[in-house]
Design an enzyme around this catalytic site. Structure first.
Site, short mmCIF file in Angstrom:
data_model
loop_
_atom_site.label_atom_id
_atom_site.label_comp_id
_atom_site.label_asym_id
_atom_site.label_seq_id
_atom_site.Cartn_x
_atom_site.Cartn_y
_atom_site.Cartn_z
N LYS A 157 19.13 24.38 4.04
CA LYS A 157 17.82 24.87 3.60
C LYS A 157 17.47 24.28 2.23
CE LYS A 157 19.25 28.93 1.12
NZ LYS A 157 19.24 30.29 0.77
N LYS B 15 29.58 31.63 -0.82
CA LYS B 15 29.95 31.50 -2.24
C LYS B 15 31.44 31.75 -2.44
CE LYS B 15 25.55 31.96 -4.40
NZ LYS B 15 24.49 32.93 -4.57
N LYS C 10 17.13 26.31 -4.50
CA LYS C 10 16.97 26.19 -5.95
C LYS C 10 18.25 25.69 -6.60
CE LYS C 10 14.81 30.40 -6.36
NZ LYS C 10 15.21 31.66 -6.66
P1 TYM Z 1 15.43 33.77 -3.81
O1 TYM Z 1 15.11 33.80 -5.24
O2 TYM Z 1 16.60 32.93 -3.37
O3 TYM Z 1 14.17 33.26 -2.96
C1 TYM Z 1 12.89 33.84 -3.10
C2 TYM Z 1 12.23 33.91 -1.74
O4 TYM Z 1 12.12 32.60 -1.15
C3 TYM Z 1 12.65 32.60 0.16
N1 TYM Z 1 13.26 31.28 0.41
C4 TYM Z 1 12.86 30.43 1.37
N2 TYM Z 1 11.91 30.52 2.30
C5 TYM Z 1 11.76 29.45 3.13
N3 TYM Z 1 12.50 28.33 3.05
C6 TYM Z 1 13.47 28.18 2.13
N4 TYM Z 1 14.19 27.07 2.04
C7 TYM Z 1 13.68 29.27 1.22
N5 TYM Z 1 14.55 29.49 0.20
C8 TYM Z 1 14.27 30.71 -0.28
C9 TYM Z 1 13.70 33.70 0.15
O5 TYM Z 1 13.98 34.14 1.45
C10 TYM Z 1 13.04 34.74 -0.71
O6 TYM Z 1 12.15 35.53 0.06
N6 TYM Z 1 17.83 38.04 -2.93
C11 TYM Z 1 16.52 37.45 -3.11
C12 TYM Z 1 15.70 38.09 -4.21
C13 TYM Z 1 15.56 39.57 -4.12
C14 TYM Z 1 14.72 40.29 -3.23
C15 TYM Z 1 14.89 41.66 -3.57
C16 TYM Z 1 13.85 39.91 -2.23
C17 TYM Z 1 16.18 40.49 -4.90
N7 TYM Z 1 15.78 41.76 -4.59
C18 TYM Z 1 14.21 42.66 -2.87
C19 TYM Z 1 13.16 40.92 -1.53
C20 TYM Z 1 13.35 42.27 -1.86
C21 TYM Z 1 16.69 36.00 -3.45
O7 TYM Z 1 17.69 35.57 -3.97
O8 TYM Z 1 15.58 35.24 -3.24
#
Ligand code: TYM
Length: 330
Positions: free
Chosen positions: A193, A111, A196
Protein backbone atom coordinates in the site's frame (compact mmCIF):
# COMPACT_ATOMS: atom_id res chain seq x y z
CA UNK A 1 -27.69 13.93 14.19
CA UNK A 2 -25.48 10.87 13.82
CA UNK A 3 -21.77 11.21 14.45
CA UNK A 4 -18.59 10.42 12.57
CA UNK A 5 -15.08 10.31 13.99
CA UNK A 6 -11.82 9.79 12.17
CA UNK A 7 -8.17 10.74 12.38
CA UNK A 8 -4.74 10.55 10.83
CA UNK A 9 -1.26 10.46 12.31
CA UNK A 10 0.95 13.53 11.95
CA UNK A 11 3.93 11.43 10.88
CA UNK A 12 5.71 11.32 7.55
CA UNK A 13 3.92 13.06 4.71
CA UNK A 14 0.22 12.67 4.13
CA UNK A 15 -0.33 11.35 0.60
CA UNK A 16 -3.02 10.90 -2.01
CA UNK A 17 -3.78 7.44 -0.58
CA UNK A 18 -4.75 9.04 2.74
CA UNK A 19 -6.79 11.60 0.85
CA UNK A 20 -8.61 9.18 -1.48
CA UNK A 21 -9.14 6.52 1.19
CA UNK A 22 -10.15 8.82 4.02
CA UNK A 23 -9.97 12.64 3.98
CA UNK A 24 -12.01 12.98 0.81
CA UNK A 25 -14.86 11.07 2.42
CA UNK A 26 -14.62 13.06 5.64
CA UNK A 27 -15.22 16.23 3.66
CA UNK A 28 -18.12 14.61 1.80
CA UNK A 29 -19.81 13.21 4.91
CA UNK A 30 -19.41 16.23 7.20
CA UNK A 31 -22.70 17.79 6.13
CA UNK A 32 -24.74 14.70 6.98
CA UNK A 33 -23.11 13.94 10.33
CA UNK A 34 -21.83 15.75 13.36
CA UNK A 35 -18.14 15.30 12.60
CA UNK A 36 -14.97 14.96 14.67
CA UNK A 37 -11.60 14.93 12.91
CA UNK A 38 -8.64 14.38 15.15
CA UNK A 39 -4.90 14.74 14.61
CA UNK A 40 -3.74 11.66 16.47
CA UNK A 41 -0.37 12.71 17.86
CA UNK A 42 -0.53 10.20 20.74
CA UNK A 43 -0.63 7.44 18.14
CA UNK A 44 2.37 9.01 16.42
CA UNK A 45 4.60 8.62 19.49
CA UNK A 46 4.20 4.83 19.49
CA UNK A 47 7.36 5.07 17.43
CA UNK A 48 10.15 7.57 18.25
CA UNK A 49 9.58 11.07 16.85
CA UNK A 50 11.73 14.17 16.77
CA UNK A 51 9.76 16.54 19.06
CA UNK A 52 10.18 19.59 16.83
CA UNK A 53 9.23 17.72 13.70
CA UNK A 54 6.20 16.19 15.42
CA UNK A 55 4.98 19.60 16.59
CA UNK A 56 5.40 21.05 13.09
CA UNK A 57 3.73 18.08 11.39
CA UNK A 58 0.78 18.28 13.78
CA UNK A 59 -0.04 21.80 12.67
CA UNK A 60 0.70 21.00 9.04
CA UNK A 61 -1.78 18.14 9.18
CA UNK A 62 -4.43 20.44 10.66
CA UNK A 63 -3.88 22.75 7.67
CA UNK A 64 -4.20 19.80 5.30
CA UNK A 65 -7.49 18.74 6.89
CA UNK A 66 -8.80 22.24 6.23
CA UNK A 67 -7.32 22.30 2.73
CA UNK A 68 -9.02 18.98 1.97
CA UNK A 69 -12.37 20.63 2.46
CA UNK A 70 -13.08 20.10 6.13
CA UNK A 71 -15.03 23.14 7.17
CA UNK A 72 -14.26 24.30 10.71
CA UNK A 73 -17.69 25.95 10.89
CA UNK A 74 -19.26 22.55 10.35
CA UNK A 75 -16.80 20.00 11.77
CA UNK A 76 -14.74 19.75 14.91
CA UNK A 77 -10.98 19.58 14.24
CA UNK A 78 -8.73 18.98 17.22
CA UNK A 79 -5.44 17.56 18.45
CA UNK A 80 -5.68 14.28 20.35
CA UNK A 81 -3.26 15.22 23.16
CA UNK A 82 -5.32 18.38 23.86
CA UNK A 83 -8.13 16.16 25.15
CA UNK A 84 -6.59 14.00 27.90
CA UNK A 85 -9.80 11.95 28.15
CA UNK A 86 -8.45 9.91 25.19
CA UNK A 87 -5.50 8.62 27.18
CA UNK A 88 -7.61 8.07 30.28
CA UNK A 89 -10.27 6.03 28.50
CA UNK A 90 -7.53 4.11 26.67
CA UNK A 91 -6.14 2.95 30.02
CA UNK A 92 -9.56 1.79 31.15
CA UNK A 93 -10.19 -0.06 27.89
CA UNK A 94 -6.71 -1.66 28.10
CA UNK A 95 -7.96 -3.35 31.24
CA UNK A 96 -10.82 -5.08 29.39
CA UNK A 97 -8.82 -5.97 26.28
CA UNK A 98 -6.97 -9.26 25.97
CA UNK A 99 -3.32 -9.28 25.03
CA UNK A 100 -4.07 -12.05 22.53
CA UNK A 101 -6.57 -9.80 20.71
CA UNK A 102 -3.87 -7.18 20.23
CA UNK A 103 -1.23 -9.71 19.18
CA UNK A 104 -3.56 -10.81 16.37
CA UNK A 105 -3.63 -7.36 14.74
CA UNK A 106 -1.81 -7.55 11.40
CA UNK A 107 -0.25 -4.08 11.78
CA UNK A 108 1.21 -5.17 15.11
CA UNK A 109 2.42 -8.45 13.66
CA UNK A 110 4.17 -6.65 10.81
CA UNK A 111 5.92 -4.22 13.13
CA UNK A 112 6.76 -6.89 15.69
CA UNK A 113 8.31 -9.03 12.94
CA UNK A 114 10.58 -6.14 11.94
CA UNK A 115 11.45 -4.79 15.39
CA UNK A 116 11.37 -8.07 17.34
CA UNK A 117 12.34 -7.64 21.03
CA UNK A 118 12.48 -3.86 20.77
CA UNK A 119 8.86 -3.43 19.64
CA UNK A 120 7.20 -0.92 21.97
CA UNK A 121 4.19 -1.55 24.22
CA UNK A 122 2.49 1.40 22.55
CA UNK A 123 2.61 -0.41 19.21
CA UNK A 124 0.75 -3.31 20.83
CA UNK A 125 -1.89 -1.22 22.61
CA UNK A 126 -2.28 1.30 19.78
CA UNK A 127 -5.70 -0.10 18.68
CA UNK A 128 -7.05 0.39 22.21
CA UNK A 129 -6.25 4.10 22.05
CA UNK A 130 -7.98 4.13 18.69
CA UNK A 131 -11.05 2.47 20.27
CA UNK A 132 -11.00 5.14 22.99
CA UNK A 133 -10.88 7.89 20.33
CA UNK A 134 -13.96 6.52 18.65
CA UNK A 135 -16.02 5.44 21.66
CA UNK A 136 -15.58 8.71 23.59
CA UNK A 137 -17.75 10.49 21.02
CA UNK A 138 -20.51 7.85 20.80
CA UNK A 139 -19.57 7.56 17.14
CA UNK A 140 -21.92 5.97 14.60
CA UNK A 141 -19.61 5.82 11.59
CA UNK A 142 -15.83 5.78 11.12
CA UNK A 143 -14.64 6.67 7.60
CA UNK A 144 -11.24 5.01 7.05
CA UNK A 145 -9.17 3.18 4.46
CA UNK A 146 -9.06 -0.59 4.23
CA UNK A 147 -5.99 -0.96 6.47
CA UNK A 148 -8.01 0.15 9.52
CA UNK A 149 -10.78 -2.45 9.12
CA UNK A 150 -9.35 -4.87 11.67
CA UNK A 151 -8.88 -2.07 14.23
CA UNK A 152 -12.54 -1.13 13.76
CA UNK A 153 -13.64 -4.70 14.39
CA UNK A 154 -11.66 -4.69 17.63
CA UNK A 155 -13.26 -1.36 18.60
CA UNK A 156 -16.69 -2.95 18.15
CA UNK A 157 -15.68 -5.97 20.25
CA UNK A 158 -14.38 -3.74 23.05
CA UNK A 159 -17.56 -1.63 23.04
CA UNK A 160 -19.80 -4.69 23.12
CA UNK A 161 -17.78 -6.24 25.93
CA UNK A 162 -17.95 -3.07 28.04
CA UNK A 163 -21.69 -2.73 27.44
CA UNK A 164 -22.27 -6.34 28.42
CA UNK A 165 -20.13 -6.22 31.57
CA UNK A 166 -20.98 -2.75 32.88
CA UNK A 167 -24.30 -1.82 31.22
CA UNK A 168 -25.15 -0.03 27.99
CA UNK A 169 -22.62 2.82 27.71
CA UNK A 170 -21.07 2.95 24.24
CA UNK A 171 -22.60 3.20 20.81
CA UNK A 172 -21.12 0.41 18.65
CA UNK A 173 -19.65 2.10 15.56
CA UNK A 174 -19.72 0.95 11.93
CA UNK A 175 -16.77 1.36 9.58
CA UNK A 176 -17.20 3.35 6.38
CA UNK A 177 -14.73 2.00 3.84
CA UNK A 178 -15.17 3.36 0.31
CA UNK A 179 -15.69 0.88 -2.54
CA UNK A 180 -13.05 2.64 -4.62
CA UNK A 181 -9.88 4.16 -3.16
CA UNK A 182 -9.76 2.34 0.17
CA UNK A 183 -6.42 0.84 -0.74
CA UNK A 184 -4.19 2.93 -3.00
CA UNK A 185 -0.97 1.05 -3.72
CA UNK A 186 2.63 2.24 -3.81
CA UNK A 187 3.76 3.63 -7.17
CA UNK A 188 7.06 1.77 -6.85
CA UNK A 189 5.65 -1.54 -5.67
CA UNK A 190 1.99 -2.22 -6.45
CA UNK A 191 2.01 -5.18 -4.06
CA UNK A 192 2.37 -2.75 -1.13
CA UNK A 193 0.00 0.00 0.00
CA UNK A 194 1.02 3.61 -0.45
CA UNK A 195 2.46 4.46 2.94
CA UNK A 196 3.62 7.51 4.91
CA UNK A 197 6.42 5.48 6.44
CA UNK A 198 7.76 4.05 3.18
CA UNK A 199 11.51 4.63 2.91
CA UNK A 200 11.16 4.88 -0.85
CA UNK A 201 9.89 8.44 -1.38
CA UNK A 202 8.88 7.61 -4.96
CA UNK A 203 6.10 5.30 -3.83
CA UNK A 204 3.76 8.06 -2.66
CA UNK A 205 2.54 11.40 -4.04
CA UNK A 206 2.26 13.63 -1.00
CA UNK A 207 -0.29 16.41 -0.74
CA UNK A 208 2.54 18.95 -0.62
CA UNK A 209 4.56 17.65 -3.59
CA UNK A 210 5.40 20.29 -6.19
CA UNK A 211 4.63 19.97 -9.89
CA UNK A 212 8.03 18.59 -10.92
CA UNK A 213 8.01 16.00 -8.17
CA UNK A 214 4.53 14.80 -9.13
CA UNK A 215 5.58 14.42 -12.78
CA UNK A 216 8.81 12.65 -11.86
CA UNK A 217 7.11 10.19 -9.48
CA UNK A 218 4.42 9.23 -11.98
CA UNK A 219 7.03 8.91 -14.75
CA UNK A 220 8.97 6.47 -12.59
CA UNK A 221 5.88 4.55 -11.48
CA UNK A 222 6.10 0.82 -12.04
CA UNK A 223 3.79 -0.59 -14.73
CA UNK A 224 2.72 -4.10 -15.71
CA UNK A 225 3.76 -6.05 -18.77
CA UNK A 226 1.47 -5.63 -21.77
CA UNK A 227 0.21 -2.40 -23.27
CA UNK A 228 -3.54 -2.29 -22.69
CA UNK A 229 -4.92 0.35 -20.34
CA UNK A 230 -7.87 -1.13 -18.49
CA UNK A 231 -8.93 -2.12 -14.96
CA UNK A 232 -7.73 -5.69 -14.42
CA UNK A 233 -6.97 -7.35 -11.09
CA UNK A 234 -4.16 -9.34 -12.65
CA UNK A 235 -2.42 -6.05 -13.60
CA UNK A 236 -2.24 -4.25 -10.26
CA UNK A 237 0.10 -1.40 -11.25
CA UNK A 238 -2.06 -0.11 -14.11
CA UNK A 239 -5.25 -0.71 -12.14
CA UNK A 240 -3.82 1.40 -9.30
CA UNK A 241 -2.91 4.27 -11.64
CA UNK A 242 -6.37 4.10 -13.23
CA UNK A 243 -8.03 4.13 -9.81
CA UNK A 244 -6.18 7.31 -8.86
CA UNK A 245 -7.10 8.85 -12.22
CA UNK A 246 -10.75 7.82 -11.90
CA UNK A 247 -11.12 9.45 -8.49
CA UNK A 248 -9.18 12.64 -9.18
CA UNK A 249 -10.80 13.17 -12.59
CA UNK A 250 -14.19 12.17 -11.14
CA UNK A 251 -14.99 9.67 -13.92
CA UNK A 252 -16.58 6.25 -14.19
CA UNK A 253 -14.27 3.25 -14.92
CA UNK A 254 -15.78 2.73 -18.40
CA UNK A 255 -15.22 6.40 -19.27
CA UNK A 256 -11.61 6.15 -18.13
CA UNK A 257 -10.99 3.02 -20.21
CA UNK A 258 -12.61 4.61 -23.26
CA UNK A 259 -10.50 7.72 -22.77
CA UNK A 260 -7.24 5.76 -22.75
CA UNK A 261 -8.17 3.23 -25.45
CA UNK A 262 -5.33 3.02 -27.97
CA UNK A 263 -3.05 5.25 -25.87
CA UNK A 264 0.21 4.13 -24.27
CA UNK A 265 1.51 4.10 -20.70
CA UNK A 266 3.40 7.36 -21.26
CA UNK A 267 0.12 9.14 -22.04
CA UNK A 268 -1.55 7.63 -18.97
CA UNK A 269 1.28 8.79 -16.73
CA UNK A 270 1.37 12.25 -18.19
CA UNK A 271 -2.42 12.76 -17.93
CA UNK A 272 -2.40 11.34 -14.44
CA UNK A 273 0.25 13.91 -13.51
CA UNK A 274 -1.94 16.63 -15.04
CA UNK A 275 -5.08 15.77 -13.05
CA UNK A 276 -3.03 15.34 -9.86
CA UNK A 277 -1.37 18.73 -10.28
CA UNK A 278 -4.75 20.33 -11.00
CA UNK A 279 -6.07 18.79 -7.80
CA UNK A 280 -3.06 19.69 -5.64
CA UNK A 281 -2.62 23.29 -6.76
CA UNK A 282 -5.74 24.74 -5.11
CA UNK A 283 -5.38 22.39 -2.15
CA UNK A 284 -1.86 23.65 -1.45
CA UNK A 285 -3.01 27.25 -1.81
CA UNK A 286 -5.79 26.63 0.74
CA UNK A 287 -3.30 25.01 3.15
CA UNK A 288 -1.08 28.10 2.96
CA UNK A 289 -4.10 30.36 3.42
CA UNK A 290 -4.48 29.73 7.16
CA UNK A 291 -2.19 31.81 9.34
CA UNK A 292 -1.03 30.62 12.75
CA UNK A 293 -3.49 32.70 14.73
CA UNK A 294 -6.45 31.42 12.77
CA UNK A 295 -5.24 27.84 13.08
CA UNK A 296 -4.91 28.31 16.85
CA UNK A 297 -8.48 29.59 17.05
CA UNK A 298 -9.81 26.62 15.08
CA UNK A 299 -7.89 24.05 17.14
CA UNK A 300 -8.79 25.75 20.41
CA UNK A 301 -12.47 25.79 19.63
CA UNK A 302 -12.21 22.18 18.39
CA UNK A 303 -10.60 21.12 21.65
CA UNK A 304 -13.29 22.80 23.71
CA UNK A 305 -16.20 21.30 21.80
CA UNK A 306 -14.62 17.82 21.66
CA UNK A 307 -13.68 17.83 25.33
CA UNK A 308 -17.18 18.62 26.53
CA UNK A 309 -18.45 15.43 24.88
CA UNK A 310 -15.43 13.31 25.78
CA UNK A 311 -15.72 14.33 29.43
CA UNK A 312 -19.38 13.33 29.65
CA UNK A 313 -18.68 9.87 28.24
CA UNK A 314 -15.68 9.34 30.49
CA UNK A 315 -17.68 10.37 33.58
CA UNK A 316 -20.29 7.77 32.74
CA UNK A 317 -17.65 5.08 32.17
CA UNK A 318 -15.99 5.83 35.51
CA UNK A 319 -19.27 5.81 37.38
CA UNK A 320 -20.21 2.46 35.84
CA UNK A 321 -16.88 0.94 36.87
CA UNK A 322 -16.98 2.25 40.43
CA UNK A 323 -14.14 4.70 39.84
CA UNK A 324 -15.30 7.36 42.29
CA UNK A 325 -13.33 10.30 43.60
CA UNK A 326 -13.15 11.67 47.13
CA UNK A 327 -16.19 13.84 46.60
CA UNK A 328 -18.49 10.97 45.71
CA UNK A 329 -19.61 9.20 48.87
CA UNK A 330 -19.97 5.54 47.99
P1 TYM B 1 -3.14 6.77 9.17
O1 TYM B 1 -2.60 8.04 9.69
O2 TYM B 1 -2.16 5.68 8.84
O3 TYM B 1 -3.98 7.02 7.84
C1 TYM B 1 -5.02 7.98 7.80
C2 TYM B 1 -6.16 7.44 6.95
O4 TYM B 1 -5.70 7.13 5.62
C3 TYM B 1 -6.07 5.81 5.27
N1 TYM B 1 -5.02 5.25 4.40
C4 TYM B 1 -5.22 4.84 3.13
N2 TYM B 1 -6.31 4.81 2.37
C5 TYM B 1 -6.16 4.34 1.10
N3 TYM B 1 -4.98 3.92 0.58
C6 TYM B 1 -3.85 3.94 1.31
N4 TYM B 1 -2.69 3.55 0.81
C7 TYM B 1 -3.94 4.43 2.66
N5 TYM B 1 -3.04 4.57 3.67
C8 TYM B 1 -3.72 5.08 4.71
C9 TYM B 1 -6.15 5.06 6.59
O5 TYM B 1 -6.94 3.91 6.48
C10 TYM B 1 -6.74 6.11 7.50
O6 TYM B 1 -8.15 6.13 7.37
N6 TYM B 1 -4.87 4.36 13.16
C11 TYM B 1 -5.17 5.40 12.21
C12 TYM B 1 -5.48 6.75 12.83
C13 TYM B 1 -6.53 6.73 13.89
C14 TYM B 1 -7.93 6.64 13.68
C15 TYM B 1 -8.52 6.72 14.97
C16 TYM B 1 -8.72 6.50 12.55
C17 TYM B 1 -6.34 6.85 15.22
N7 TYM B 1 -7.53 6.85 15.89
C18 TYM B 1 -9.91 6.65 15.14
C19 TYM B 1 -10.12 6.44 12.73
C20 TYM B 1 -10.69 6.51 14.01
C21 TYM B 1 -3.99 5.58 11.31
O7 TYM B 1 -2.86 5.29 11.65
O8 TYM B 1 -4.27 6.20 10.13
Amino acid sequence: MKRIFSGAQPTGNIHIGNYLGALRNWAALQHEYESFFCIVNLHAITIPQDPQVLARKTRELARLYLASGIDPQVSIIFIQSDVPEHAELAWILNCITRKSELERMTQFKDKAAKQRESVGTGVLTYPVLMAADILLYQTDLVPVGHDQKQHLELTRDIAERFNRDYGQTFRVPDPYIPKVGARIQSLSDPAKKMSKSDEDANGAITLLDDTDTVRRKFKRAVTDSGTEIRFDETRPAITNLLTIYQLLADKQPAEVEAHFAGKGYAALKSELADVTIEFLRPLQARARGYDDAELDRILDSGRERAQAIARATLEEVKARMGLVGVQAKA
